[in-house]
Write a protein that holds these residues in place. Structure first.
Motif, PDB file in Angstrom:
ATOM      1  N   GLY A 247       0.825  -1.212   0.000  1.00  0.00           N
ATOM      2  CA  GLY A 247       0.000   0.000   0.000  1.00  0.00           C
ATOM      3  C   GLY A 247       0.848   1.246   0.000  1.00  0.00           C
ATOM      4  O   GLY A 247       2.076   1.191   0.037  1.00  0.00           O
ATOM      5  N   LYS A 248       0.163   2.374  -0.072  1.00  0.00           N
ATOM      6  CA  LYS A 248       0.887   3.626  -0.274  1.00  0.00           C
ATOM      7  C   LYS A 248       1.012   4.470   0.992  1.00  0.00           C
ATOM      8  O   LYS A 248       1.555   5.555   0.977  1.00  0.00           O
ATOM      9  CB  LYS A 248       0.180   4.451  -1.357  1.00  0.00           C
ATOM     10  N   GLU A 249       0.470   3.988   2.126  1.00  0.00           N
ATOM     11  CA  GLU A 249       0.515   4.782   3.355  1.00  0.00           C
ATOM     12  C   GLU A 249       1.946   4.838   3.906  1.00  0.00           C
ATOM     13  O   GLU A 249       2.696   3.866   3.821  1.00  0.00           O
ATOM     14  CB  GLU A 249      -0.400   4.139   4.419  1.00  0.00           C
ATOM     15  N   THR A 250       2.301   5.999   4.479  1.00  0.00           N
ATOM     16  CA  THR A 250       3.623   6.120   5.105  1.00  0.00           C
ATOM     17  C   THR A 250       3.547   5.487   6.498  1.00  0.00           C
ATOM     18  O   THR A 250       2.646   5.814   7.272  1.00  0.00           O
ATOM     19  CB  THR A 250       3.985   7.614   5.259  1.00  0.00           C
ATOM     20  N   PRO A 251       4.481   4.601   6.843  1.00  0.00           N
ATOM     21  CA  PRO A 251       4.402   3.975   8.167  1.00  0.00           C
ATOM     22  C   PRO A 251       4.672   4.966   9.299  1.00  0.00           C
ATOM     23  O   PRO A 251       5.407   5.944   9.113  1.00  0.00           O
ATOM     24  CB  PRO A 251       5.505   2.912   8.131  1.00  0.00           C
ATOM     25  N   THR A 252       4.059   4.728  10.450  1.00  0.00           N
ATOM     26  CA  THR A 252       4.357   5.498  11.660  1.00  0.00           C
ATOM     27  C   THR A 252       5.443   4.731  12.417  1.00  0.00           C
ATOM     28  O   THR A 252       5.305   3.515  12.626  1.00  0.00           O
ATOM     29  CB  THR A 252       3.091   5.579  12.550  1.00  0.00           C
ATOM     30  N   ILE A 253       6.527   5.431  12.805  1.00  0.00           N
ATOM     31  CA  ILE A 253       7.611   4.751  13.513  1.00  0.00           C
ATOM     32  C   ILE A 253       7.693   5.321  14.929  1.00  0.00           C
ATOM     33  O   ILE A 253       7.786   6.537  15.119  1.00  0.00           O
ATOM     34  CB  ILE A 253       8.942   4.916  12.745  1.00  0.00           C
ATOM     35  N   LEU A 254       7.584   4.429  15.916  1.00  0.00           N
ATOM     36  CA  LEU A 254       7.510   4.874  17.312  1.00  0.00           C
ATOM     37  C   LEU A 254       8.630   4.227  18.126  1.00  0.00           C
ATOM     38  O   LEU A 254       8.964   3.054  17.894  1.00  0.00           O
ATOM     39  CB  LEU A 254       6.167   4.440  17.928  1.00  0.00           C
ATOM     40  N   PRO A 255       9.198   4.966  19.115  1.00  0.00           N
ATOM     41  CA  PRO A 255      10.222   4.343  19.964  1.00  0.00           C
ATOM     42  C   PRO A 255       9.579   3.304  20.892  1.00  0.00           C
ATOM     43  O   PRO A 255       8.392   3.386  21.184  1.00  0.00           O
ATOM     44  CB  PRO A 255      10.774   5.528  20.769  1.00  0.00           C
ATOM     45  N   LEU A 256      10.370   2.340  21.324  1.00  0.00           N
ATOM     46  CA  LEU A 256       9.866   1.325  22.263  1.00  0.00           C
ATOM     47  C   LEU A 256      10.542   1.552  23.616  1.00  0.00           C
ATOM     48  O   LEU A 256      11.783   1.639  23.678  1.00  0.00           O
ATOM     49  CB  LEU A 256      10.204  -0.078  21.767  1.00  0.00           C
ATOM     50  N   ALA A 257       9.760   1.651  24.678  1.00  0.00           N
ATOM     51  CA  ALA A 257      10.298   1.952  26.005  1.00  0.00           C
ATOM     52  C   ALA A 257      11.376   0.937  26.391  1.00  0.00           C
ATOM     53  O   ALA A 257      11.171  -0.275  26.273  1.00  0.00           O
ATOM     54  CB  ALA A 257       9.165   1.934  27.019  1.00  0.00           C
ATOM     55  N   GLY A 258      12.535   1.431  26.774  1.00  0.00           N
ATOM     56  CA  GLY A 258      13.609   0.572  27.279  1.00  0.00           C
ATOM     57  C   GLY A 258      14.357  -0.202  26.199  1.00  0.00           C
ATOM     58  O   GLY A 258      15.170  -1.071  26.509  1.00  0.00           O
ATOM     59  N   ARG A 259      14.062   0.074  24.908  1.00  0.00           N
ATOM     60  CA  ARG A 259      14.773  -0.654  23.842  1.00  0.00           C
ATOM     61  C   ARG A 259      15.401   0.339  22.866  1.00  0.00           C
ATOM     62  O   ARG A 259      14.696   1.097  22.208  1.00  0.00           O
ATOM     63  CB  ARG A 259      13.798  -1.570  23.066  1.00  0.00           C
ATOM     64  N   ASP A 260      16.719   0.319  22.773  1.00  0.00           N
ATOM     65  CA  ASP A 260      17.396   1.208  21.818  1.00  0.00           C
ATOM     66  C   ASP A 260      17.521   0.553  20.447  1.00  0.00           C
ATOM     67  O   ASP A 260      17.707   1.225  19.432  1.00  0.00           O
ATOM     68  CB  ASP A 260      18.813   1.535  22.314  1.00  0.00           C
TER      69      ASP A 260
END
Ligand code: PRT
Length: 299
Positions: A247-260
């Motif tokens: 699909g053509k939607e831009t993904p949302t990228i989110l940080p994960l608590a406690g994981r670098d």
């Protein structure tokens, strides 16, 4: 007495289109009680009435302006329009939107043993059909002459009992043809359900109701075809993972608590999300891959 204008929509009472139509209207937020036997069902939370009739009556009801809208298969719609035009009756309508159910095709089918060598082999033959107008139009456009006998049901038995050489009928899986020793030789019309409306402009109050309903119908259809995907991906693989998303939607990228090393990626996929894609994502180090249905969409 309440004289507020109500939009009148015709739908098939019972049959192949009735469940999908009812479910579409319900998912658009219409509260309707179709369990009673009345011809006209009132929608309790919107100024809309649903007229429950035979599929074959829907185009005429819309063309004559008895109903403002109708949900019907393109096959029935086109056949009725051609027939009414021939008889000098009103045959105009607007095809407001194509729907994503009721898919089938109208095909010419011949007995298995028939030696089909292209369209000319059908010249001069007789076909059993519920769709003589669509068959005639196809024959005319392709320079062949055909005869027909009109049958409203059990069309597929006609060649076996000597009523016709072949048939022209709707096919979806092809199982009925196979069970009756017939083979499909030409697809003459592809059909899906459509929402149609009268060719004359609706009064402003009714148009306003339609303007509310239409985006909801589009939203329900879009939601049906889309999936919401959530996963955890290695931070250094974000680009590769995003490229795999359908699909053509831009993904949302989110940080994960406690994981670098990991991020969460969310995306609305507007195309089919295959098991193979999930396996590719897994091999890139992704985990917690969730694919979820979407109920409604707007914008
Ligand atoms: O309501 P009314 O009685 O007037 O209409 P109807 O007799 O056409 O009703 P119904 O419920 O049979 O069909 C309603 C609509 O569903 C059709 O007008 C098409 O738009 C759509 N549709 C989709 C189909 C099929 N698929 C379909 N496969 N309508 C009929 N069939 C029949 C076909 O005629 C044949 O007998 O199913 C058989 C073939 O199916 P397969 O899966 O074996 O190929």
């Amino acid at each position: 007495m309440n004289t507020e204008p109500r939009l009148r929509i015709a739908m098939q009472k019972t049959g192949r289109l009735s469940d999908d139509t009812q479910s579409l209207l319900k998912r658009c937020g219409l509260k309707l009680n179709v369990s009673d036997r009345r011809l006209l069902a009132h929608v309790s939370n919107m100024p809309i009435d649903i007229m429950r009739v035979r599929s074959s009556d829907i185009p005429g009801l819309v063309m004559d302006g008895v109903c403002d809208l109708g949900i019907v298969g393109d096959n029935t719609l086109q056949e009725t329009a051609l027939e009414r035009a021939l008889m000098g009756q009103k045959s105009e309508y607007i095809r407001t939107i194509g729907l994503n159910f009721g898919g089938c095709h109208l095909s010419i089918a011949m007995p298995e043993e028939f030696n089909y060598q292209g369209l000319q082999s059908l010249n001069g033959l007789r076909f059993a059909t519920t769709y003589p107008q669509l068959l005639n139009r196809f024959a005319r456009e392709n320079g062949i002459n055909v005869d027909f006998c009109l049958l409203k049901g059990s069309v597929e038995v006609a060649p076996r009992v000597g009523l016709s050489d072949g048939i022209c009928d709707l096919v979806s899986t092809g199982a009925t043809l196979e069970a009756n020793g017939l083979k499909e030789v030409e697809v003459i019309f592809k059909s899906k359900a459509s929402l149609i409306q009268t060719s004359t402009a609706l009064p402003p109050e009714k148009q306003k109701i339609l303007d509310t309903l239409l985006p909801r119908i589009k939203g329900v259809m879009k939601a049906k075809e889309s999936k919401y995907i959530m996963l955890h991906a290695p931070k250094d693989k974000v680009e590769e993972v995003s490229a795999l998303m359908p699909g053509k939607e831009t993904p949302t990228i989110l940080p994960l608590a406690g994981r670098d090393d990991l991020v969460a990626i969310h995306v609305v996929a507007t195309e089919t999300f295959f098991w193979e894609t999930m396996e590719q994502l897994k091999s890139l180090g992704c985990n917690s891959i969730l694919v979820m249905p979407i109920e409604k969409m707007m914008g």
